[in-house]
Design a protein around this motif. Structure first.
Motif, PDB file in Angstrom:
ATOM      1  N   SER A 111      -1.658  -9.867   6.688  1.00 38.21           N
ATOM      2  CA  SER A 111      -1.682 -11.092   5.900  1.00 38.21           C
ATOM      3  C   SER A 111      -0.762 -10.987   4.688  1.00 38.21           C
ATOM      4  O   SER A 111       0.014 -11.887   4.386  1.00 38.21           O
ATOM      5  CB  SER A 111      -3.120 -11.388   5.461  1.00 38.21           C
ATOM      6  OG  SER A 111      -3.159 -12.502   4.628  1.00 38.21           O
ATOM      7  N   ILE A 112      -0.861  -9.848   3.968  1.00 38.07           N
ATOM      8  CA  ILE A 112      -0.070  -9.690   2.742  1.00 38.07           C
ATOM      9  C   ILE A 112       1.411  -9.551   3.065  1.00 38.07           C
ATOM     10  O   ILE A 112       2.261 -10.182   2.437  1.00 38.07           O
ATOM     11  CB  ILE A 112      -0.557  -8.464   1.940  1.00 38.07           C
ATOM     12  CG1 ILE A 112      -1.962  -8.713   1.393  1.00 38.07           C
ATOM     13  CG2 ILE A 112       0.402  -8.149   0.800  1.00 38.07           C
ATOM     14  CD1 ILE A 112      -2.631  -7.492   0.812  1.00 38.07           C
TER      15      ILE A 112
ATOM     16  N   LEU B 102      -7.658   5.355   2.467  1.00 42.51           N
ATOM     17  CA  LEU B 102      -6.371   5.112   3.119  1.00 42.51           C
ATOM     18  C   LEU B 102      -6.048   3.619   3.121  1.00 42.51           C
ATOM     19  O   LEU B 102      -4.941   3.202   2.781  1.00 42.51           O
ATOM     20  CB  LEU B 102      -6.405   5.647   4.557  1.00 42.51           C
ATOM     21  CG  LEU B 102      -5.128   5.453   5.370  1.00 42.51           C
ATOM     22  CD1 LEU B 102      -4.015   6.308   4.763  1.00 42.51           C
ATOM     23  CD2 LEU B 102      -5.330   5.824   6.821  1.00 42.51           C
ATOM     24  N   GLY B 103      -7.051   2.818   3.475  1.00 44.40           N
ATOM     25  CA  GLY B 103      -6.868   1.373   3.495  1.00 44.40           C
ATOM     26  C   GLY B 103      -6.471   0.852   2.141  1.00 44.40           C
ATOM     27  O   GLY B 103      -5.575   0.015   2.007  1.00 44.40           O
TER      28      GLY B 103
ATOM     29  N   MET C 278      -8.646  -3.803   7.091  1.00 42.36           N
ATOM     30  CA  MET C 278      -7.404  -3.247   6.592  1.00 42.36           C
ATOM     31  C   MET C 278      -6.210  -3.841   7.338  1.00 42.36           C
ATOM     32  O   MET C 278      -5.214  -4.230   6.731  1.00 42.36           O
ATOM     33  CB  MET C 278      -7.453  -1.744   6.813  1.00 42.36           C
ATOM     34  CG  MET C 278      -6.505  -0.955   6.011  1.00 42.36           C
ATOM     35  SD  MET C 278      -6.741   0.766   6.469  1.00 42.36           S
ATOM     36  CE  MET C 278      -5.671   0.866   7.885  1.00 42.36           C
ATOM     37  N   ALA C 279      -6.325  -3.916   8.650  1.00 49.99           N
ATOM     38  CA  ALA C 279      -5.238  -4.452   9.462  1.00 49.99           C
ATOM     39  C   ALA C 279      -4.988  -5.923   9.117  1.00 49.99           C
ATOM     40  O   ALA C 279      -3.852  -6.350   8.915  1.00 49.99           O
ATOM     41  CB  ALA C 279      -5.571  -4.305  10.943  1.00 49.99           C
TER      42      ALA C 279
ATOM     43  N   ALA D  10       1.246  -2.589   0.042  1.00 52.63           N
ATOM     44  CA  ALA D  10       1.704  -3.896   0.524  1.00 52.63           C
ATOM     45  C   ALA D  10       1.831  -4.877  -0.631  1.00 52.63           C
ATOM     46  O   ALA D  10       2.779  -5.667  -0.707  1.00 52.63           O
ATOM     47  CB  ALA D  10       0.740  -4.432   1.580  1.00 52.63           C
ATOM     48  N   MET D  11       0.882  -4.829  -1.544  1.00 50.21           N
ATOM     49  CA  MET D  11       0.914  -5.758  -2.684  1.00 50.21           C
ATOM     50  C   MET D  11       2.065  -5.431  -3.622  1.00 50.21           C
ATOM     51  O   MET D  11       2.757  -6.294  -4.129  1.00 50.21           O
ATOM     52  CB  MET D  11      -0.421  -5.705  -3.436  1.00 50.21           C
ATOM     53  CG  MET D  11      -1.543  -6.352  -2.653  1.00 50.21           C
ATOM     54  SD  MET D  11      -3.117  -6.301  -3.507  1.00 50.21           S
ATOM     55  CE  MET D  11      -2.964  -7.730  -4.566  1.00 50.21           C
ATOM     56  N   ARG D  12       2.273  -4.123  -3.844  1.00 45.02           N
ATOM     57  CA  ARG D  12       3.375  -3.676  -4.691  1.00 45.02           C
ATOM     58  C   ARG D  12       4.706  -4.128  -4.103  1.00 45.02           C
ATOM     59  O   ARG D  12       5.590  -4.627  -4.784  1.00 45.02           O
ATOM     60  CB  ARG D  12       3.333  -2.139  -4.760  1.00 45.02           C
ATOM     61  CG  ARG D  12       4.365  -1.530  -5.658  1.00 45.02           C
ATOM     62  CD  ARG D  12       3.705  -1.116  -6.920  1.00 45.02           C
ATOM     63  NE  ARG D  12       4.640  -0.809  -7.956  1.00 45.02           N
ATOM     64  CZ  ARG D  12       4.630   0.340  -8.618  1.00 45.02           C
ATOM     65  NH1 ARG D  12       3.747   1.258  -8.337  1.00 45.02           N
ATOM     66  NH2 ARG D  12       5.492   0.524  -9.592  1.00 45.02           N
ATOM     67  N   PHE D  13       4.793  -3.957  -2.792  1.00 46.98           N
ATOM     68  CA  PHE D  13       6.012  -4.276  -2.067  1.00 46.98           C
ATOM     69  C   PHE D  13       6.337  -5.759  -2.145  1.00 46.98           C
ATOM     70  O   PHE D  13       7.494  -6.148  -2.293  1.00 46.98           O
ATOM     71  CB  PHE D  13       5.832  -3.840  -0.607  1.00 46.98           C
ATOM     72  CG  PHE D  13       7.058  -4.003   0.241  1.00 46.98           C
ATOM     73  CD1 PHE D  13       8.147  -3.165   0.062  1.00 46.98           C
ATOM     74  CD2 PHE D  13       7.116  -4.989   1.209  1.00 46.98           C
ATOM     75  CE1 PHE D  13       9.271  -3.310   0.838  1.00 46.98           C
ATOM     76  CE2 PHE D  13       8.251  -5.151   1.988  1.00 46.98           C
ATOM     77  CZ  PHE D  13       9.328  -4.301   1.798  1.00 46.98           C
TER      78      PHE D  13
END
Lengths: 116, 240
Positions: free
Chosen positions: B217-218, B127-128, B211-212, B135-138
Protein backbone atom coordinates in the motif's frame (compact mmCIF):
# COMPACT_ATOMS: atom_id res chain seq x y z
CA UNK A 1 -12.31 -29.34 -33.56
CA UNK A 2 -13.99 -29.79 -30.23
CA UNK A 3 -14.58 -33.39 -29.18
CA UNK A 4 -18.16 -34.67 -29.08
CA UNK A 5 -18.04 -35.64 -25.41
CA UNK A 6 -16.68 -32.21 -24.49
CA UNK A 7 -19.40 -30.51 -26.51
CA UNK A 8 -22.07 -32.50 -24.72
CA UNK A 9 -20.47 -31.69 -21.38
CA UNK A 10 -20.41 -28.00 -22.23
CA UNK A 11 -24.03 -28.04 -23.37
CA UNK A 12 -25.16 -29.82 -20.21
CA UNK A 13 -23.19 -27.54 -17.89
CA UNK A 14 -24.38 -24.36 -19.60
CA UNK A 15 -27.97 -25.54 -19.34
CA UNK A 16 -27.43 -26.43 -15.69
CA UNK A 17 -25.91 -23.01 -15.00
CA UNK A 18 -28.87 -21.25 -16.56
CA UNK A 19 -31.33 -23.54 -14.78
CA UNK A 20 -29.61 -23.05 -11.45
CA UNK A 21 -29.75 -19.27 -11.82
CA UNK A 22 -33.41 -19.28 -12.89
CA UNK A 23 -34.33 -21.40 -9.89
CA UNK A 24 -32.63 -18.90 -7.61
CA UNK A 25 -34.63 -16.11 -9.20
CA UNK A 26 -37.84 -18.09 -8.69
CA UNK A 27 -37.11 -18.51 -5.01
CA UNK A 28 -36.02 -14.86 -4.76
CA UNK A 29 -32.47 -15.67 -3.67
CA UNK A 30 -30.69 -13.53 -6.23
CA UNK A 31 -31.38 -10.18 -7.85
CA UNK A 32 -32.29 -10.37 -11.50
CA UNK A 33 -29.56 -7.95 -12.48
CA UNK A 34 -26.99 -10.32 -10.96
CA UNK A 35 -28.35 -13.35 -12.75
CA UNK A 36 -28.27 -11.73 -16.18
CA UNK A 37 -24.52 -12.24 -16.42
CA UNK A 38 -24.84 -16.00 -15.83
CA UNK A 39 -27.69 -16.40 -18.29
CA UNK A 40 -25.70 -14.63 -21.01
CA UNK A 41 -22.56 -16.54 -20.04
CA UNK A 42 -24.28 -19.92 -20.34
CA UNK A 43 -25.84 -18.81 -23.63
CA UNK A 44 -22.37 -18.15 -25.07
CA UNK A 45 -21.02 -21.49 -23.83
CA UNK A 46 -24.04 -23.16 -25.43
CA UNK A 47 -23.36 -21.29 -28.65
CA UNK A 48 -19.70 -22.37 -28.65
CA UNK A 49 -20.58 -26.01 -28.13
CA UNK A 50 -23.44 -26.09 -30.65
CA UNK A 51 -21.38 -24.34 -33.31
CA UNK A 52 -17.77 -25.47 -32.82
CA UNK A 53 -16.80 -23.62 -36.01
CA UNK A 54 -16.92 -20.39 -34.02
CA UNK A 55 -14.10 -21.64 -31.78
CA UNK A 56 -12.21 -22.88 -34.81
CA UNK A 57 -12.51 -19.55 -36.58
CA UNK A 58 -11.54 -17.53 -33.51
CA UNK A 59 -8.51 -19.67 -32.65
CA UNK A 60 -7.30 -19.32 -36.25
CA UNK A 61 -7.70 -15.57 -36.00
CA UNK A 62 -5.82 -15.32 -32.69
CA UNK A 63 -3.16 -17.83 -33.68
CA UNK A 64 -4.15 -20.37 -31.04
CA UNK A 65 -3.16 -23.93 -31.95
CA UNK A 66 -6.30 -25.69 -30.79
CA UNK A 67 -9.94 -24.49 -30.68
CA UNK A 68 -10.37 -25.93 -27.17
CA UNK A 69 -7.72 -23.51 -25.91
CA UNK A 70 -9.78 -20.67 -27.24
CA UNK A 71 -12.78 -21.97 -25.28
CA UNK A 72 -10.67 -22.04 -22.11
CA UNK A 73 -9.27 -18.57 -22.77
CA UNK A 74 -12.73 -17.18 -23.41
CA UNK A 75 -14.17 -18.62 -20.20
CA UNK A 76 -11.20 -17.49 -18.08
CA UNK A 77 -11.30 -13.99 -19.48
CA UNK A 78 -15.03 -13.52 -18.96
CA UNK A 79 -14.84 -14.85 -15.41
CA UNK A 80 -11.88 -12.59 -14.58
CA UNK A 81 -13.75 -9.52 -15.71
CA UNK A 82 -16.76 -10.59 -13.70
CA UNK A 83 -14.60 -11.25 -10.64
CA UNK A 84 -13.10 -7.80 -10.96
CA UNK A 85 -16.48 -6.11 -10.90
CA UNK A 86 -17.56 -8.33 -8.02
CA UNK A 87 -14.53 -7.15 -5.99
CA UNK A 88 -15.42 -3.53 -6.63
CA UNK A 89 -19.00 -4.12 -5.57
CA UNK A 90 -18.02 -5.93 -2.38
CA UNK A 91 -15.72 -3.05 -1.49
CA UNK A 92 -18.45 -0.50 -1.98
CA UNK A 93 -20.92 -2.60 -0.06
CA UNK A 94 -18.56 -2.96 2.89
CA UNK A 95 -18.08 0.80 2.97
CA UNK A 96 -21.80 1.43 2.93
CA UNK A 97 -22.39 -1.18 5.62
CA UNK A 98 -19.69 0.41 7.80
CA UNK A 99 -21.23 3.84 7.42
CA UNK A 100 -24.68 2.52 8.28
CA UNK A 101 -23.50 0.64 11.37
CA UNK A 102 -21.65 3.72 12.61
CA UNK A 103 -24.63 5.94 11.94
CA UNK A 104 -26.97 3.62 13.86
CA UNK A 105 -24.58 3.52 16.81
CA UNK A 106 -24.05 7.29 16.83
CA UNK A 107 -27.77 8.04 16.57
CA UNK A 108 -28.54 5.58 19.34
CA UNK A 109 -25.86 7.21 21.48
CA UNK A 110 -27.32 10.70 20.89
CA UNK A 111 -30.78 9.44 21.73
CA UNK A 112 -29.63 7.93 25.01
CA UNK A 113 -27.65 11.05 25.94
CA UNK A 114 -30.73 13.20 25.38
CA UNK A 115 -32.88 10.95 27.56
CA UNK A 116 -30.54 11.08 30.52
CA UNK B 1 -7.98 22.11 23.66
CA UNK B 2 -10.87 19.63 23.93
CA UNK B 3 -9.48 16.13 23.64
CA UNK B 4 -11.41 12.92 23.08
CA UNK B 5 -9.83 9.61 23.95
CA UNK B 6 -11.26 7.01 21.54
CA UNK B 7 -11.09 3.48 22.93
CA UNK B 8 -12.09 0.81 20.39
CA UNK B 9 -13.01 -2.34 22.31
CA UNK B 10 -13.75 -5.80 20.98
CA UNK B 11 -14.28 -8.43 23.68
CA UNK B 12 -12.31 -6.50 26.29
CA UNK B 13 -14.48 -6.98 29.36
CA UNK B 14 -11.51 -8.14 31.43
CA UNK B 15 -9.17 -5.26 30.79
CA UNK B 16 -11.54 -2.37 30.09
CA UNK B 17 -12.50 -1.40 33.71
CA UNK B 18 -8.86 -1.01 34.75
CA UNK B 19 -8.08 0.98 31.59
CA UNK B 20 -10.96 3.42 32.16
CA UNK B 21 -10.20 3.76 35.87
CA UNK B 22 -6.55 4.45 35.16
CA UNK B 23 -7.43 6.92 32.43
CA UNK B 24 -9.83 8.90 34.63
CA UNK B 25 -7.34 8.97 37.47
CA UNK B 26 -4.36 10.13 35.40
CA UNK B 27 -6.14 12.54 33.06
CA UNK B 28 -9.59 13.50 34.34
CA UNK B 29 -9.51 16.59 32.11
CA UNK B 30 -10.00 14.58 28.90
CA UNK B 31 -13.27 13.08 27.71
CA UNK B 32 -13.28 9.52 26.48
CA UNK B 33 -15.59 7.30 24.46
CA UNK B 34 -15.50 3.53 24.34
CA UNK B 35 -16.47 2.17 20.92
CA UNK B 36 -17.84 -1.29 21.59
CA UNK B 37 -17.19 -3.00 18.27
CA UNK B 38 -20.02 -5.53 18.41
CA UNK B 39 -18.34 -7.49 21.22
CA UNK B 40 -19.58 -11.02 21.84
CA UNK B 41 -18.73 -10.95 25.54
CA UNK B 42 -20.45 -8.70 28.09
CA UNK B 43 -18.52 -5.52 27.20
CA UNK B 44 -21.81 -3.72 26.44
CA UNK B 45 -23.41 -4.72 29.77
CA UNK B 46 -20.26 -3.79 31.62
CA UNK B 47 -20.21 -0.34 30.04
CA UNK B 48 -23.88 0.26 30.85
CA UNK B 49 -23.50 -0.88 34.46
CA UNK B 50 -20.48 1.33 35.10
CA UNK B 51 -21.96 4.28 33.25
CA UNK B 52 -19.10 4.48 30.73
CA UNK B 53 -19.50 6.81 27.82
CA UNK B 54 -19.98 4.18 25.12
CA UNK B 55 -21.01 3.84 21.49
CA UNK B 56 -22.34 0.37 20.78
CA UNK B 57 -21.81 -0.70 17.18
CA UNK B 58 -24.52 -3.16 16.15
CA UNK B 59 -22.03 -5.34 14.25
CA UNK B 60 -18.29 -5.96 14.33
CA UNK B 61 -16.54 -3.56 11.95
CA UNK B 62 -12.91 -4.15 12.85
CA UNK B 63 -10.46 -1.67 14.31
CA UNK B 64 -10.59 0.81 11.44
CA UNK B 65 -14.39 0.97 11.40
CA UNK B 66 -14.63 1.23 15.18
CA UNK B 67 -12.04 3.98 15.32
CA UNK B 68 -13.80 5.86 12.54
CA UNK B 69 -17.05 5.71 14.56
CA UNK B 70 -15.19 7.36 17.45
CA UNK B 71 -13.74 9.95 15.08
CA UNK B 72 -17.19 10.75 13.74
CA UNK B 73 -18.38 11.18 17.32
CA UNK B 74 -15.46 13.58 17.92
CA UNK B 75 -16.40 15.50 14.80
CA UNK B 76 -20.09 15.72 15.69
CA UNK B 77 -19.26 17.01 19.15
CA UNK B 78 -16.65 19.50 18.06
CA UNK B 79 -13.52 18.05 19.63
CA UNK B 80 -10.15 19.61 18.76
CA UNK B 81 -8.23 16.37 18.99
CA UNK B 82 -8.86 12.66 19.13
CA UNK B 83 -6.45 10.01 20.34
CA UNK B 84 -6.56 6.31 19.55
CA UNK B 85 -6.18 4.41 22.80
CA UNK B 86 -6.08 0.63 23.25
CA UNK B 87 -8.62 -1.07 25.50
CA UNK B 88 -6.20 -3.85 26.42
CA UNK B 89 -4.06 -1.76 28.74
CA UNK B 90 -1.02 -1.45 26.45
CA UNK B 91 -1.25 2.32 26.20
CA UNK B 92 -0.45 4.36 29.29
CA UNK B 93 -2.53 7.48 29.94
CA UNK B 94 0.35 9.56 31.33
CA UNK B 95 1.61 9.96 27.75
CA UNK B 96 -1.59 11.56 26.49
CA UNK B 97 -0.69 14.99 27.77
CA UNK B 98 2.69 15.17 26.01
CA UNK B 99 1.01 13.99 22.81
CA UNK B 100 -1.62 16.74 23.13
CA UNK B 101 1.28 19.16 23.70
CA UNK B 102 2.73 18.14 20.33
CA UNK B 103 -0.54 19.06 18.60
CA UNK B 104 -0.59 22.38 20.46
CA UNK B 105 2.83 23.03 18.92
CA UNK B 106 1.17 22.87 15.51
CA UNK B 107 1.50 19.25 14.40
CA UNK B 108 -1.41 17.48 12.70
CA UNK B 109 -0.53 14.04 14.03
CA UNK B 110 1.52 12.84 16.97
CA UNK B 111 2.56 9.25 17.55
CA UNK B 112 3.41 7.65 20.87
CA UNK B 113 6.49 5.78 19.75
CA UNK B 114 8.40 3.04 21.50
CA UNK B 115 11.59 3.69 19.58
CA UNK B 116 12.54 7.37 19.54
CA UNK B 117 15.24 7.24 22.18
CA UNK B 118 15.11 3.50 22.73
CA UNK B 119 16.74 1.35 20.05
CA UNK B 120 14.37 -0.81 18.05
CA UNK B 121 15.26 -4.45 18.75
CA UNK B 122 16.52 -6.38 15.75
CA UNK B 123 14.09 -9.25 16.17
CA UNK B 124 11.84 -11.11 13.80
CA UNK B 125 8.88 -9.45 15.47
CA UNK B 126 10.24 -6.04 14.54
CA UNK B 127 11.10 -7.00 10.96
CA UNK B 128 7.73 -5.73 9.77
CA UNK B 129 8.23 -2.49 11.63
CA UNK B 130 11.62 -2.01 9.95
CA UNK B 131 10.20 -2.67 6.52
CA UNK B 132 7.28 -0.29 7.00
CA UNK B 133 9.61 2.37 8.42
CA UNK B 134 11.81 1.98 5.37
CA UNK B 135 8.86 2.19 2.98
CA UNK B 136 7.65 5.37 4.64
CA UNK B 137 11.12 6.90 4.63
CA UNK B 138 11.50 5.99 0.99
CA UNK B 139 8.21 7.52 -0.12
CA UNK B 140 7.80 10.49 2.24
CA UNK B 141 11.37 11.27 3.29
CA UNK B 142 10.23 11.31 6.92
CA UNK B 143 11.62 9.02 9.54
CA UNK B 144 8.91 7.34 11.60
CA UNK B 145 10.54 5.26 14.32
CA UNK B 146 7.47 3.27 15.33
CA UNK B 147 4.98 3.22 12.43
CA UNK B 148 2.89 0.37 13.85
CA UNK B 149 2.28 2.04 17.20
CA UNK B 150 -1.47 2.30 17.73
CA UNK B 151 -1.16 5.32 20.00
CA UNK B 152 -1.81 8.20 17.65
CA UNK B 153 -3.41 11.58 18.21
CA UNK B 154 -5.04 13.63 15.46
CA UNK B 155 -6.00 17.30 15.34
CA UNK B 156 -9.28 18.76 14.05
CA UNK B 157 -8.11 18.88 10.44
CA UNK B 158 -7.20 15.18 10.53
CA UNK B 159 -10.44 14.29 12.36
CA UNK B 160 -12.38 15.76 9.47
CA UNK B 161 -10.37 13.76 6.96
CA UNK B 162 -10.75 10.49 8.85
CA UNK B 163 -14.45 10.99 9.50
CA UNK B 164 -15.50 11.60 5.92
CA UNK B 165 -13.30 9.52 3.70
CA UNK B 166 -12.92 6.01 2.42
CA UNK B 167 -9.54 4.26 2.81
CA UNK B 168 -8.63 6.11 5.98
CA UNK B 169 -7.84 3.26 8.33
CA UNK B 170 -5.66 4.44 11.20
CA UNK B 171 -2.67 2.58 9.82
CA UNK B 172 0.82 3.42 8.54
CA UNK B 173 -0.29 3.66 4.92
CA UNK B 174 -2.80 6.39 5.74
CA UNK B 175 -0.16 8.21 7.79
CA UNK B 176 2.22 7.92 4.87
CA UNK B 177 -0.42 9.29 2.49
CA UNK B 178 -1.21 12.21 4.80
CA UNK B 179 2.49 13.00 5.19
CA UNK B 180 2.90 13.18 1.45
CA UNK B 181 0.01 15.58 1.33
CA UNK B 182 1.55 18.02 3.73
CA UNK B 183 0.40 16.81 7.15
CA UNK B 184 2.96 17.41 9.88
CA UNK B 185 3.86 14.70 12.32
CA UNK B 186 5.72 14.36 15.61
CA UNK B 187 6.81 11.37 17.63
CA UNK B 188 7.43 11.19 21.33
CA UNK B 189 9.01 8.38 23.30
CA UNK B 190 6.50 6.34 25.29
CA UNK B 191 6.55 3.13 27.21
CA UNK B 192 3.97 0.48 26.55
CA UNK B 193 2.72 -2.15 28.95
CA UNK B 194 2.16 -5.78 28.14
CA UNK B 195 -1.51 -6.46 27.49
CA UNK B 196 -3.30 -7.19 30.75
CA UNK B 197 -5.87 -9.68 29.47
CA UNK B 198 -7.14 -11.34 26.34
CA UNK B 199 -5.20 -12.51 23.33
CA UNK B 200 -3.50 -10.26 20.82
CA UNK B 201 -5.25 -9.77 17.52
CA UNK B 202 -1.95 -10.28 15.79
CA UNK B 203 -1.07 -13.89 15.19
CA UNK B 204 1.95 -14.78 13.08
CA UNK B 205 -0.01 -15.19 9.86
CA UNK B 206 -1.99 -12.00 10.41
CA UNK B 207 1.19 -10.06 11.15
CA UNK B 208 2.74 -11.19 7.90
CA UNK B 209 -0.38 -10.35 5.96
CA UNK B 210 -0.60 -6.96 7.63
CA UNK B 211 3.02 -6.26 6.81
CA UNK B 212 2.60 -7.25 3.17
CA UNK B 213 -0.56 -5.17 2.82
CA UNK B 214 1.05 -2.12 4.39
CA UNK B 215 4.23 -2.35 2.36
CA UNK B 216 2.44 -2.72 -0.94
CA UNK B 217 0.00 0.00 0.00
CA UNK B 218 2.72 2.47 1.01
CA UNK B 219 5.13 1.73 -1.83
CA UNK B 220 2.68 1.36 -4.71
CA UNK B 221 -0.96 2.13 -4.13
CA UNK B 222 -0.71 5.45 -2.32
CA UNK B 223 0.73 7.15 -5.41
CA UNK B 224 -2.53 6.70 -7.24
CA UNK B 225 -4.86 8.15 -4.65
CA UNK B 226 -6.71 11.29 -5.51
CA UNK B 227 -6.41 14.07 -3.02
CA UNK B 228 -9.70 14.90 -1.38
CA UNK B 229 -9.66 18.08 0.65
CA UNK B 230 -11.54 17.49 3.86
CA UNK B 231 -11.68 21.20 4.68
CA UNK B 232 -14.01 21.68 1.75
CA UNK B 233 -16.16 18.60 2.04
CA UNK B 234 -16.58 19.05 5.76
CA UNK B 235 -18.60 22.27 5.70
CA UNK B 236 -22.24 22.07 6.77
CA UNK B 237 -21.76 18.59 8.13
CA UNK B 238 -23.50 17.74 11.36
CA UNK B 239 -26.55 19.77 10.49
CA UNK B 240 -28.09 16.93 8.60
Amino acid sequence: MLGTVLRIALIVSSLLTAGFMLRHIRSAKVQIKDSVFWIIFSFFILLLSLFPNIAGWASNLLGIASPINFVFLFIIFVLLVHQFYASVRISQMETKMKLLAQQIALDEKDRQDKES
Amino acid sequence: MRVLVVIPAYNEEESLPAVIQNLQMVCPEYDYVVVNDGSKDSTAVLCAQNGYNVINLPINLGLAGAFQAGIRYAQNHGYDAAIQFDADGQHLPQYIKPLVQKLAEGNDIAIGSRFVTVKKPKSLRMLGSYIISFAMRFTTGKKICDPTSGMRIFNRRMINEFADNLNYAPEPDTISYLLRNGATIAEIQVEMAERTAGASYFTMVRSMRYMAEMTISILLIQWFRKRELADKSHKNKGEK
